[in-house]
Design an enzyme around this catalytic site. Structure first.
Site, PDB file in Angstrom:
ATOM      1  N   CYS A   1     -10.634  -5.580 -12.535  1.00 15.63           N
ATOM      2  CA  CYS A   1     -10.523  -6.241 -11.234  1.00 15.63           C
ATOM      3  C   CYS A   1     -11.837  -6.901 -10.844  1.00 15.63           C
ATOM      4  CB  CYS A   1     -10.165  -5.256 -10.131  1.00 15.63           C
ATOM      5  SG  CYS A   1      -9.133  -3.880 -10.579  1.00 15.63           S
TER       6      CYS A   1
ATOM      7  N   HIS B   1      -8.820  -1.901  -4.808  1.00 14.06           N
ATOM      8  CA  HIS B   1      -7.559  -2.354  -5.390  1.00 14.06           C
ATOM      9  C   HIS B   1      -6.675  -1.143  -5.634  1.00 14.06           C
ATOM     10  CE1 HIS B   1      -4.539  -4.151  -7.786  1.00 14.06           C
ATOM     11  NE2 HIS B   1      -4.977  -3.702  -8.943  1.00 14.06           N
TER      12      HIS B   1
ATOM     13  N   HIS C   1      -2.505   0.389  -6.482  1.00 11.23           N
ATOM     14  CA  HIS C   1      -1.143   0.135  -6.953  1.00 11.23           C
ATOM     15  C   HIS C   1      -0.140   0.832  -6.034  1.00 11.23           C
ATOM     16  CE1 HIS C   1      -2.189  -0.825 -11.468  1.00 11.23           C
ATOM     17  NE2 HIS C   1      -2.861  -1.590 -10.621  1.00 11.23           N
TER      18      HIS C   1
ATOM     19  N   GLU D   1       1.482  -0.220  16.723  1.00  8.54           N
ATOM     20  CA  GLU D   1       0.120   0.108  17.159  1.00  8.54           C
ATOM     21  C   GLU D   1      -0.893   0.020  16.021  1.00  8.54           C
ATOM     22  OE1 GLU D   1      -0.981   0.533  20.107  1.00  8.54           O
ATOM     23  OE2 GLU D   1      -2.945   1.477  19.834  1.00  8.54           O
TER      24      GLU D   1
ATOM     25  N   HIS E   1       2.713  -5.545  -8.203  1.00  2.99           N
ATOM     26  CA  HIS E   1       1.460  -5.052  -8.750  1.00  2.99           C
ATOM     27  C   HIS E   1       0.732  -4.130  -7.754  1.00  2.99           C
ATOM     28  CE1 HIS E   1      -2.598  -6.253 -10.852  1.00  2.99           C
ATOM     29  NE2 HIS E   1      -2.686  -5.086 -10.271  1.00  2.99           N
TER      30      HIS E   1
END
Lengths: 236, 236, 236, 236
Positions: C96, C113, C115, C142, C199
Site C-alpha cells: 500500500c 488501510h 479490509h 450522530e 477490497h
C-alpha cells in the site's frame, strides 16, 4: 473467630479450586456475552460442598471471597439438612441456587446458567413453530458430538443423532422454575441442559470442564440454528 | 502551586475512585463498541464532586489525569454555582456534560452515554413503525429484570412488565438535547435511560455499578429486539 | 556498522514513537478484524520520515524492528528523492506504500488501510444500486460528527450533513490503485477516506489518533449502513 | 527415566517451538470461535517430528506438556513406521490426526482444523443451491490474494481468479473422512483447504504462519460470502 466465617473454604492457591474457578469462569462467560448485566450464574459441587456465585453483581468482577458455600451431605438428605456454611456479608446467593441444586441432586458437578441471546432466540423460534411444550431439535452438525449421550449412557452423541433440549416456560420468580425444570429433567433423563423460554439456559456437567464445554457446544449450535433459520435452512 | 491544579482530586490508589473507574469503564465500553471513534462518555458523582471524561479523545486511552472535576454543591443550587475545579490542559469536558448533570440533579451517581449501534437501530425501527416521538417497548424477556422499577419505586421490573424507554429527537449540537432530555425525564419519571434517535442512549444509575449493569441490560435488550425484528418476532 | 542499518530510527522507549505505535495499532486493528490474514497496513509520517509496516506478515505480531523507514524530504520533492533509509532484512514494505504516500503528499500524518468487511459490503451495496463511479452517502447519524469537514475547512461534519466517501474500482495489483485514488482525492478534496470496491478502505488523518478514530467512525457507519439495509432503512 | 517420556521434546524457551506455538494458536482460535467446546485442532511438522494437540480438551487451556509427538521419518515411509514418541498421560491425540497426516504427506508444515460457523454455513448454502459434491467458489474479492495459487505453482491467487475450495461430506467418525479428504486433495491438487459439510474446514500451509493466515483469509471470505448471500449479492 475468623474461622467461623469459614473463609478458609474459599482461600486456595489452586486455580482449579471452585472458589478460584467460579470467578474465572464468570469472567469468560462475561466476555462471551452470557452473563451481561449481572444475569446468569455458576455453581460447582466438590465433595459435599457446593460453591455458588453471588446474585446481582457484575459477574466479571467476582472474587473468591464473594463465593457462598453450602453443605450438601448427600443428594438423598432432605433439603432441610442443607445450610450455608459461608455467607459473604452484604451479598445474596444466586437466585438460580434451587435450579443448580436440582442438577447436583442428579449427579452433576457443575451447573451454569446463561442469558445467551442465541438460546433466547432459539426458544422464540421454536415457540413460533411448535407452540408450548416443544423442544429444540437439531441433527447432522458435527458440533453435536460435543454433547454426551446422556447420564444413563456412555459416550457422546453422534453426527446423525438428533440433539433434543427441552424448553420450559419462564416464571416471574426464578426459584419458581424449579418444578418445571425438574419435570423436564425427568421427561428427558439424558439431557444435560434445559432451555427457559425468553430467558436463557441451564447447563450442567459431571465437572466444570464438561459443563463449560457442553455449554459452549450448545451455544454454538443455537447460534448456527438462528443463522440457518435466517438463511432458510432447516434444523433437521 | 501544583495544588492549584487540584491534581490530588484525581490521584488515588483505590480502583473504585472515580478518577480510576472512569478510565476503566471507558476501556470496557470501547471493547463493547459503545464509544467508537471518541464517541460517548461517562461521568461519576461522588459527594459534591462530579468527575467527567474529556471530549474528543480515544476513550480506551483515557488516564486519571485527563479527568475533569466539577463542584456540584447540591442539586438545588443554581447552575451558576457549579464550576470546574480541575481542568486538564488542552482538553475539553465531554459535550454530554449538561445531559449528565440533568441525571445528577435527579439523584443519579453515574451517567453513561453510548453510541451503541443496537440502540441506534432500535430508534430507527420504532420510527419506521410508530413515527417520531414514540418510545421503545418490550416485555416478557428475563433481562428486563435487570432494570429498576423506577426512582419513585423499589425493586426491579418483573418478567411480565413492559419496559419503556423514551426516544427523543437528535439535535445538531449535543448540549441542545438537554431540554428534550429533561422533558422526557419528567414524562417518564421512573426511567433510568433516554434513547436519542439516530444517535445513541443516555443511561444513569444510583452508582457506577448500577449504571453500567443497567446499560448492559438495555443494550442486551436492544440487540435482542433487532434480531427479533429480523426474525419477524414481535417485541410485546 | 549497526548504525548503517539505522536501527536507532525504530528504537524508542516512547510508546507514541511511530515504530512503537504502528505495532500497537496493528494489534488493535487485528482485534477489530480489519487486517485479517496479513491484509491491510498502517503508516505514520513524522518530521521528514515515513514509517511503514511490512507486507505479508501477521499484523498482530509486528515488532518495532520490522518497521521500514522512508525519507520524505518534502511533498514537493520528486518521488526519486525518496528512498528507504531502513529496510528490515527478509521483509518487503507494505504494497500500500504508494497509496499511503498519496495521502502524505496531501498533508496527512498517518494512513490506514483495512479490509473491513463492512467497508467491502458497503461498496457492494452501492454497486448494486448506483453502478460504477458512485460514492457511499449517509446522513442524519450522530457518528458522522466523528469525521472532519475537510482539509480545506475547519471543524467536523454536522449531524444533518451528508458524509460522502468516494468508491474506486479495485485493480489486480495494489500499486495500480494509486492513479484512481489520487483522482478521487482531487474530485473529493475534502475527503479523508477512499473506499475500494470489493477490497476495503484507505483512511488518513492529520496524526495517528485522528486517522484511527476517523477509521473507527467510518467503520461504525458502514456497519450501521449494512444493518440498516438489511432492515429496509434508507441511508439518506 | 524422565527421558523416556521424551518431555524434552516439548520443553523450549523459544515461543516459535511447536510445543509452545500450538497452545498459543489454540488460544487465538478459541478467541475467534473456531474451536469452541473442545472442537477443532492444530498440528505442526518440524523436521521429522509431528506435534499434535490433544483431543477433547479445552483448546484455550492447552499446555506444552499436553502435546503429542509422532515420528514421521519421511512421507514415503509406510504408515506403520510412524509411532508416538511422546504420549501425555490421560490424553488422546486429536481425532483429526489422520487428516493432518494427509496434509503433511503432501508437504505441509502445519495443519489446522476449525468448526468455524462461517465455514459450516457456506457448506450449507452451496448444498442448498448446487447439491452435494459441489465446491465453494468466489472471485473478485481482494482477500482472495491471501491464498496461494497452489502447491505446484508460485505466488498468490489474483483478484480476478476464482478461489475454489472442495467440499466433502461429513462422516460419523472423524478418521473416516481421510479417504474423501485425500480424494479431494488429488482432484484439487492446488488447494490448501477442504471444507467438510456441516462440520468445518481443514486448512494447511507450508509453515504455521502461512497455515494460520490462509485460515484467516478463508474464514474472512466465508463470512463475507454468507453476508453477501443475505444481501442477495452473488459470489462470482
Amino acid at each position: 473467630m475468623q474461622r467461623e466465617d469459614n473463609d478458609h473454604l474459599v482461600i486456595s492457591s489452586d486455580p482449579n479450586h471452585p472458589a478460584n474457578l467460579i470467578p474465572e469462569l464468570c469472567r469468560k462467560f462475561y466476555q462471551l456475552g452470557w452473563v451481561t448485566g449481572t444475569g446468569g450464574g455458576t455453581s460447582i459441587k466438590q465433595d459435599n460442598l457446593i460453591y455458588i456465585a453471588p446474585s446481582g453483581v457484575q459477574k466479571e468482577l467476582i472474587k473468591s471471597e464473594n463465593i457462598f458455600v453450602l453443605s450438601f451431605p448427600t443428594p438423598k438428605y432432605p433439603p432441610s439438612d442443607r445450610k450455608y456454611i459461608r455467607k459473604p456479608m452484604g451479598l445474596k446467593p444466586s437466585a438460580c441456587t434451587p435450579l443448580f441444586l436440582a442438577a447436583f441432586e442428579r449427579g452433576a458437578g457443575c451447573s451454569i446458567h446463561t442469558h445467551s441471546q442465541w438460546a433466547v432466540l432459539v426458544t422464540l423460534l421454536v415457540e413460533k413453530v411448535h407452540g408450548k411444550g416443544a423442544c429444540f431439535e437439531i441433527s447432522n452438525v458435527e458440533q453435536i458430538k460435543g454433547i454426551p449421550r446422556g447420564r444413563t449412557k456412555t459416550g457422546m452423541l453422534g453426527f446423525h443423532d438428533t440433539l433434543r433440549i427441552p424448553i420450559i416456560e419462564n416464571t416471574p420468580f426464578e426459584e419458581d422454575l424449579t418444578g418445571s425444570l425438574e419435570k423436564a429433567m425427568e421427561e428427558y433423563p439424558d439431557t444435560y441442559a434445559v432451555l427457559v423460554r425468553r430467558h436463557g439456559i441451564y447447563v450442567w456437567g459431571d465437572n466444570p470442564a464438561k459443563a463449560k464445554t457442553q455449554c459452549e457446544s450448545l451455544d454454538y449450535l443455537f447460534q448456527l440454528a438462528v443463522e440457518m433459520h435466517k438463511l432458510g435452512l432447516p434444523w433437521i
